[in-house]
Scaffold this motif. Structure first.
Motif, PDB file in Angstrom:
ATOM      1  N   LEU A 224      66.023  28.478  47.505  1.00 52.91           N
ATOM      2  CA  LEU A 224      66.261  29.458  48.382  1.00 52.91           C
ATOM      3  C   LEU A 224      67.558  30.499  47.803  1.00 52.91           C
ATOM      4  N   ALA A 225      68.225  29.630  47.436  1.00 50.73           N
ATOM      5  CA  ALA A 225      69.483  30.451  46.699  1.00 50.73           C
ATOM      6  C   ALA A 225      69.047  31.341  45.671  1.00 50.73           C
ATOM      7  N   GLY A 226      68.147  30.618  44.675  1.00 50.52           N
ATOM      8  CA  GLY A 226      67.618  31.457  43.548  1.00 50.52           C
ATOM      9  C   GLY A 226      66.746  32.714  43.910  1.00 50.52           C
ATOM     10  N   ILE A 227      65.978  32.566  44.988  1.00 46.95           N
ATOM     11  CA  ILE A 227      64.990  33.606  45.576  1.00 46.95           C
ATOM     12  C   ILE A 227      66.000  34.644  46.124  1.00 46.95           C
ATOM     13  N   THR A 228      67.020  34.272  46.668  1.00 51.63           N
ATOM     14  CA  THR A 228      68.113  35.240  47.335  1.00 51.63           C
ATOM     15  C   THR A 228      68.625  36.044  46.093  1.00 51.63           C
ATOM     16  N   THR A 229      68.950  35.331  45.070  1.00 52.94           N
ATOM     17  CA  THR A 229      69.653  36.063  43.934  1.00 52.94           C
ATOM     18  C   THR A 229      68.809  36.952  43.343  1.00 52.94           C
ATOM     19  N   THR A 230      67.156  36.451  43.162  1.00 52.16           N
ATOM     20  CA  THR A 230      66.222  37.351  42.734  1.00 52.16           C
ATOM     21  C   THR A 230      65.966  38.429  43.550  1.00 52.16           C
ATOM     22  N   LEU A 231      66.034  38.325  44.893  1.00 55.93           N
ATOM     23  CA  LEU A 231      66.051  39.632  45.450  1.00 55.93           C
ATOM     24  C   LEU A 231      66.965  40.852  45.370  1.00 55.93           C
ATOM     25  N   GLY A 232      68.581  40.181  44.991  1.00 56.33           N
ATOM     26  CA  GLY A 232      69.357  41.094  44.642  1.00 56.33           C
ATOM     27  C   GLY A 232      69.226  41.756  43.218  1.00 56.33           C
ATOM     28  N   LEU A 233      68.795  41.021  42.296  1.00 55.97           N
ATOM     29  CA  LEU A 233      68.541  41.335  40.843  1.00 55.97           C
ATOM     30  C   LEU A 233      67.562  42.509  41.140  1.00 55.97           C
ATOM     31  N   CYS A 234      66.531  42.398  41.927  1.00 56.22           N
ATOM     32  CA  CYS A 234      65.211  43.255  41.841  1.00 56.22           C
ATOM     33  C   CYS A 234      65.655  44.525  42.585  1.00 56.22           C
TER      34      CYS A 234
ATOM     35  N   PHE B 201      74.165  40.094  46.952  1.00 56.49           N
ATOM     36  CA  PHE B 201      75.100  41.338  46.338  1.00 56.49           C
ATOM     37  C   PHE B 201      75.678  40.886  44.868  1.00 56.49           C
ATOM     38  N   ARG B 202      75.651  39.703  44.719  1.00 58.35           N
ATOM     39  CA  ARG B 202      76.103  39.075  43.231  1.00 58.35           C
ATOM     40  C   ARG B 202      74.822  39.725  42.352  1.00 58.35           C
ATOM     41  N   GLY B 203      73.626  39.263  42.816  1.00 57.67           N
ATOM     42  CA  GLY B 203      72.438  39.804  41.927  1.00 57.67           C
ATOM     43  C   GLY B 203      72.315  41.350  41.654  1.00 57.67           C
ATOM     44  N   VAL B 204      72.539  41.808  42.893  1.00 58.09           N
ATOM     45  CA  VAL B 204      72.482  43.324  42.626  1.00 58.09           C
ATOM     46  C   VAL B 204      73.677  44.003  41.716  1.00 58.09           C
ATOM     47  N   LEU B 205      74.903  43.200  41.848  1.00 63.88           N
ATOM     48  CA  LEU B 205      75.956  43.926  41.017  1.00 63.88           C
ATOM     49  C   LEU B 205      75.885  43.472  39.635  1.00 63.88           C
ATOM     50  N   MET B 206      75.370  42.035  39.255  1.00 59.46           N
ATOM     51  CA  MET B 206      75.144  41.831  38.098  1.00 59.46           C
ATOM     52  C   MET B 206      73.974  42.479  37.354  1.00 59.46           C
ATOM     53  N   ASN B 207      73.013  42.996  38.227  1.00 58.83           N
ATOM     54  CA  ASN B 207      71.901  44.062  37.572  1.00 58.83           C
ATOM     55  C   ASN B 207      72.417  45.289  37.131  1.00 58.83           C
ATOM     56  N   ILE B 208      73.074  45.910  37.997  1.00 57.37           N
ATOM     57  CA  ILE B 208      73.260  47.372  37.975  1.00 57.37           C
ATOM     58  C   ILE B 208      74.621  47.593  37.064  1.00 57.37           C
ATOM     59  N   MET B 209      75.230  46.509  36.824  1.00 60.90           N
ATOM     60  CA  MET B 209      76.498  46.599  35.829  1.00 60.90           C
ATOM     61  C   MET B 209      76.001  46.224  34.485  1.00 60.90           C
ATOM     62  N   ASN B 210      74.767  46.018  34.275  1.00 65.21           N
ATOM     63  CA  ASN B 210      74.266  45.605  32.924  1.00 65.21           C
ATOM     64  C   ASN B 210      73.654  47.024  32.351  1.00 65.21           C
ATOM     65  N   PRO B 211      74.192  47.930  31.521  1.00 67.07           N
ATOM     66  CA  PRO B 211      73.933  49.236  31.013  1.00 67.07           C
ATOM     67  C   PRO B 211      72.270  49.002  30.229  1.00 67.07           C
ATOM     68  N   LYS B 212      72.456  47.929  29.547  1.00 61.47           N
ATOM     69  CA  LYS B 212      71.271  47.586  28.829  1.00 61.47           C
ATOM     70  C   LYS B 212      69.909  47.676  29.514  1.00 61.47           C
ATOM     71  N   VAL B 213      69.872  47.359  30.939  1.00 54.38           N
ATOM     72  CA  VAL B 213      68.719  47.681  31.568  1.00 54.38           C
ATOM     73  C   VAL B 213      68.156  48.980  32.099  1.00 54.38           C
ATOM     74  N   SER B 214      69.468  49.944  32.345  1.00 50.42           N
ATOM     75  CA  SER B 214      68.951  51.466  32.340  1.00 50.42           C
ATOM     76  C   SER B 214      68.434  51.652  30.914  1.00 50.42           C
ATOM     77  N   LEU B 215      68.810  51.408  29.879  1.00 49.11           N
ATOM     78  CA  LEU B 215      68.317  51.704  28.463  1.00 49.11           C
ATOM     79  C   LEU B 215      66.980  51.420  28.126  1.00 49.11           C
ATOM     80  N   PHE B 216      66.913  49.975  28.744  1.00 50.04           N
ATOM     81  CA  PHE B 216      65.381  49.500  28.531  1.00 50.04           C
ATOM     82  C   PHE B 216      64.611  50.327  29.303  1.00 50.04           C
ATOM     83  N   PHE B 217      64.707  50.389  30.677  1.00 52.95           N
ATOM     84  CA  PHE B 217      63.979  51.198  31.386  1.00 52.95           C
ATOM     85  C   PHE B 217      63.710  52.575  30.685  1.00 52.95           C
ATOM     86  N   LEU B 218      64.573  53.276  30.195  1.00 47.57           N
ATOM     87  CA  LEU B 218      64.377  54.465  29.695  1.00 47.57           C
ATOM     88  C   LEU B 218      63.436  54.326  28.481  1.00 47.57           C
TER      89      LEU B 218
END
Length: 206
Positions: A38-48, A113-130
């Motif tokens: 459940l902790a993993g799925i909660t983190t996954t929701l944050g990352l997504c 929120f830890r998942g959210v922050l970890m994802n948005i603070m990784n600039p390489k994800v934005s560059l990958f999406f770009l």
């Protein structure tokens, strides 16, 4: 809007990318083993949820700014690395029992929120999406903005499916590993993983 062949190619590519070793799935794997599925799925929701920000960044052109500005890229990368290092420090200082047995709603909220922050603070994800999303856009099919938004949603769904399965599988394994002194070992390993991810992000280049 999209042809079936395009959707199948995009989703299969997204699934393969989600399965390839990277900070996000390692993060989910670590949390799931040490805290449960459940902790993993909660983190996954944050990352997504963080992927929504990256999708908007592509739509609004922010990703282009990050790509062109070395300072913006470095500042965002530094913020992400410091955040991961702080998480590692918290784990090293906290008793194992506190981290493993904490299952309050507040705890899950922090994981999200830890998942959210970890994802948005990784600039390489934005560059990958770009680089990745526009490959599947066809201006002749209509609004490019809408197409990118839909592709972002499909990517999020694919990532959630993969990370959700990782959470369930790792959580079952962790149930046995968390017994006895295994809890302390798992938490310390989690700290080293977060510290390693911090170093990896800090050393990453555009």
């Amino acid at each position: 809007m999209f042809e079936v062949a395009t959707i199948l190619l995009f989703v299969s590519s997204a699934i393969l990318l989600a399965l390839s070793p990277g900070p996000d799935n390692i993060f989910v794997l670590t949390i799931s083993i040490s805290r449960g599925p459940l902790a993993g799925i909660t983190t996954t929701l944050g990352l997504c949820s963080g992927l929504v920000v990256h999708t908007l960044a592509v739509v609004l052109g922010v990703a282009v700014f990050i790509q062109e500005s070395a300072l913006a890229f470095s500042l965002l990368k530094l913020a992400g690395a410091l955040y991961l290092a702080w998480l590692a420090w918290k784990i090293f200082r906290a008793p194992a029992e506190e981290l493993v047995s904490s299952t309050s709603s507040e705890s899950y909220k922090r994981l999200y929120f830890r998942g959210v922050l970890m994802n948005i603070m990784n600039p390489k994800v934005s560059l990958f999406f770009l680089a990745f999303l526009p490959q599947f856009v066809n201006p002749q099919l209509g609004s490019v903005t809408l197409q990118i938004a839909l592709l972002g949603l499909m990517f999020m769904g694919s990532a959630f499916a993969v990370f959700g399965l990782i959470s369930l599988a790792a959580g079952r394994i962790g149930r046995f590993l968390r017994k006895g002194k295994g809890a302390l070992i798992l938490n310390r390993l989690s700290g080293f993983v977060f510290a390693g991810l911090a170093v990896k992000l800090l050393l990453s280049e555009r």
